[in-house]
Write an enzyme that holds these catalytic residues in place. Structure first.
Site, mmCIF file in Angstrom:
data_model
loop_
_atom_site.group_PDB
_atom_site.id
_atom_site.type_symbol
_atom_site.label_atom_id
_atom_site.label_comp_id
_atom_site.label_asym_id
_atom_site.label_seq_id
_atom_site.Cartn_x
_atom_site.Cartn_y
_atom_site.Cartn_z
ATOM 1 N N ASP A 63 0.727 -1.286 -0.136
ATOM 2 C CA ASP A 63 0.055 -0.031 -0.117
ATOM 3 C C ASP A 63 0.935 1.195 0.052
ATOM 4 O O ASP A 63 0.736 2.254 -0.737
ATOM 5 C CB ASP A 63 -1.062 0.028 1.297
ATOM 6 C CG ASP A 63 -1.901 1.154 1.161
ATOM 7 O OD1 ASP A 63 -2.740 1.311 0.014
ATOM 8 O OD2 ASP A 63 -2.073 1.603 2.131
ATOM 9 N N ARG A 108 -11.483 10.444 -11.410
ATOM 10 C CA ARG A 108 -10.713 10.409 -10.031
ATOM 11 C C ARG A 108 -10.149 9.202 -9.674
ATOM 12 O O ARG A 108 -9.387 8.782 -8.764
ATOM 13 C CB ARG A 108 -11.655 10.960 -9.048
ATOM 14 C CG ARG A 108 -11.868 12.484 -9.451
ATOM 15 C CD ARG A 108 -12.917 12.923 -8.273
ATOM 16 N NE ARG A 108 -12.401 12.830 -6.776
ATOM 17 C CZ ARG A 108 -13.200 12.334 -5.630
ATOM 18 N NH1 ARG A 108 -14.434 12.286 -5.930
ATOM 19 N NH2 ARG A 108 -12.701 12.184 -4.562
ATOM 20 N N LYS A 109 -10.421 7.811 -10.407
ATOM 21 C CA LYS A 109 -10.300 6.671 -9.985
ATOM 22 C C LYS A 109 -8.827 6.141 -10.596
ATOM 23 O O LYS A 109 -8.636 6.327 -12.143
ATOM 24 C CB LYS A 109 -11.257 5.769 -10.581
ATOM 25 C CG LYS A 109 -12.706 5.912 -10.061
ATOM 26 C CD LYS A 109 -13.588 5.031 -10.484
ATOM 27 C CE LYS A 109 -14.928 5.235 -9.980
ATOM 28 N NZ LYS A 109 -15.795 4.097 -10.318
#
Length: 147
Positions: A63, A108-109
């Protein structure tokens, strides 16, 4: 070939790369073209079962590598979904290589992917969906600090 440039920690207390965080993973990351590559060695602070890295530490490493790529590309964003495939055990005190890249951007993804390898073996891989946010989003956390 693109120039590889080492990156400074996000901030001193970052769980992934911050030198002042007692639980830091100690990620060392660099820009390599439109990818981020780096390394991590997980230690006893990151232990799950005896001798094994905790799955959460592996997920955190992936992450944080993905999030660093967003910083490099100047697309501040937050993790909306992170799916990790644990392919084999990540043993403590071994050096793992990390790599992250963008798969697709739609509004925005931002769909991204990452791998954690030991030599040629994939230890874990991840796909993620990040949502772009305004830079002001991250200032909200600073407002909550009491020190």
């Amino acid at each position: 070939m693109a120039e590889r440039r080492e990156l400074a920690p996000h901030h001193a207390n970052c769980l992934g790369c911050g030198p002042d965080n007692p639980g830091t993973l100690g990620l060392k990351l660099a820009i390599d073209g439109e990818r981020v590559r780096g390394e991590v060695t997980l230690d006893d602070r990151h232990q799950g079962a005896p001798g094994f890295a905790h799955g959460g530490a592996v997920a955190t490493a992936l992450d944080d590598t993905l999030g660093t790529l967003l910083v490099v590309l100047r697309h501040p964003g937050v993790t909306a979904r992170l799916e990790v495939n644990y392919r084999r055990p990540a043993f403590l005190h071994r050096r793992f290589e990390l790599e992250a890249w963008v798969e697709r951007v739609e509004g925005r993804k931002i769909e991204m992917a990452a791998e954690m390898r030991e030599g040629s073996d994939i230890v874990a891989d991840a796909t993620a969906l990040f949502i772009q946010v305004d830079r002001e989003h991250f200032l909200q956390g600073a407002d909550q600090l009491t020190w």
